[in-house]
Enzyme design. Structure first.
Site, short mmCIF file in Angstrom:
data_model
loop_
_atom_site.label_atom_id
_atom_site.label_comp_id
_atom_site.label_asym_id
_atom_site.label_seq_id
_atom_site.Cartn_x
_atom_site.Cartn_y
_atom_site.Cartn_z
N ASN A 18 -23.89 79.70 25.74
CA ASN A 18 -22.82 79.72 24.74
C ASN A 18 -23.21 80.81 23.75
OD1 ASN A 18 -21.01 79.33 22.70
ND2 ASN A 18 -21.72 77.28 22.12
N LYS A 53 -21.60 81.90 21.35
CA LYS A 53 -21.04 81.68 20.00
C LYS A 53 -20.42 83.00 19.49
CE LYS A 53 -24.18 77.85 19.53
NZ LYS A 53 -24.97 76.97 18.68
N HIS A 108 -17.08 71.64 20.84
CA HIS A 108 -18.42 71.96 20.33
C HIS A 108 -18.55 71.44 18.89
CE1 HIS A 108 -21.93 74.18 19.00
NE2 HIS A 108 -22.24 74.28 20.28
N GLU A 152 -19.78 72.73 16.37
CA GLU A 152 -19.44 73.70 15.33
C GLU A 152 -17.92 73.76 15.12
OE1 GLU A 152 -21.66 76.92 17.05
OE2 GLU A 152 -23.50 75.86 16.53
N GLU A 172 -24.93 67.24 23.14
CA GLU A 172 -25.53 68.16 22.18
C GLU A 172 -25.73 67.44 20.84
OE1 GLU A 172 -24.99 72.51 23.35
OE2 GLU A 172 -23.38 72.02 21.99
N GLY A 208 -29.38 74.89 17.03
CA GLY A 208 -29.75 76.05 16.20
C GLY A 208 -30.81 75.74 15.16
N SER A 254 -31.22 73.76 21.12
CA SER A 254 -32.52 74.43 21.11
C SER A 254 -33.25 74.35 22.44
CB SER A 254 -33.41 73.90 19.97
OG SER A 254 -32.76 74.09 18.73
P1 13P Z 1 -28.94 76.50 20.40
O1 13P Z 1 -29.46 76.57 21.80
O2 13P Z 1 -28.93 77.81 19.69
O3 13P Z 1 -29.58 75.39 19.62
O4 13P Z 1 -27.39 76.11 20.52
C1 13P Z 1 -27.05 75.05 21.31
C2 13P Z 1 -25.58 75.01 21.43
O5 13P Z 1 -24.88 74.77 20.48
C3 13P Z 1 -24.99 75.33 22.73
O6 13P Z 1 -23.64 75.06 22.73
#
Ligand code: 13P
Length: 255
Positions: A13, A15, A98, A100, A170, A176, A216
């Protein structure tokens, strides 16, 4: 069906990272470095990067996806993208729900469900994200939260569409942050989600569905997480931006 009968899916992803020009090299490198993959490999990229990503991955094992989709087919929805638009430019997957999107853009289980149905209707494969907040884990309601999200997000999704659904567990506190769920926590949560699928659909559906861990995951911890019986792959943020690191995760999933 045992875990070994489920093919792992490692999805990146990106982002809000990469432009069309940086996309080409990143996808080409990912294609080259993951050439030996014995799992499915997906990169979910920003909308404007889909066309160059599809071209750079053409004819390879790497599939391209988007990170969101609107539930209406067309109309006065400024700034949104429809499932047909994504299909036409070659996206095969889409991330929906997601954390976010839920946290910053008002996504709810109702809109996640609408998006999921629209994407499946259009023939896209959905990576549906669920996960608890840190306060929820501390309060001991992780199982309730992820069960509720899974049930609401999959409402009215028929059993024969489930083959096009991947669920990504997740935990929001691990995204993150550099904090990773332990392999046991990831396995337990993915197992809870699998149990919900059995309740909603059937034992066969529960055994067949791919459930990823995300939060992560990196080249250092992937092997331990992916070894767990209920963890069928990963949804990778930061580490997917570095093809060498992403390739190591793909390698861990291919063993
Ligand atoms: P990270 O791997 O940067 O923690 O992000 C995970 C994520 O949100 C994947 O969709």
């Amino acid at each position: 069906m045992k875990k070994c009968a489920r093919r792992a899916v490692i999805a990146g992803n990106w982002k809000m990272n990469m432009t069309p020009s940086t996309t080409v090299k990143a996808v080409e490198d990912t294609v080259k470095l993951t050439a030996g993959a014995d799992c499915d490999v997906v990169l979910c990229v920003p909308f404007v990067d889909i066309v160059p990503a599809v071209k750079a991955a053409e004819g390879s094992h790497v599939k391209i996806g988007a990170q969101n989709v609107h539930y209406e087919a067309k109309g006065a929805f400024t700034g949104e993208i429809s499932a047909d638009m994504l299909k036409e430019v070659g996206a095969e997957y889409v991330i929906i729900g997601h954390s976010e999107r839920r946290q910053y853009f008002g996504e709810t289980d109702t809109t996640v469900n609408l998006r999921t149905k629209a994407a499946l209707d259009a023939g896209l494969k959905v990576i549906l994200c669920v996960g608890e907040l840190l306060e929820e884990r501390k309060s001991g309601v992780t199982a309730e939260i992820i069960s509720m999200q899974t049930k609401l997000d999959l409402a009215y999704v028929p059993a024969d569409e489930l083959k096009n659904v991947i669920i990504a567990y997740e935990p929001v506190w691990a995204i993150g942050t550099g904090l990773t769920a332990t392999a046991e926590q990831a396995d337990e949560a993915c197992g809870i989600i699998r149990g919900v699928i059995e309740t909603l659909y059937s034992k066969e559906a529960a055994e067949a569905i791919t459930i990823q861990y995300g939060g992560s995951m990196n080249d250092g911890n992937a092997a331990e997480l992916l070894e767990k019986v209920n963890v069928d792959g990963g949804l990778i943020g930061g580490a997917s931006l570095v093809p060498e690191k992403f390739a190591k995760i793909v390698e861990a999933a291919s063993k």
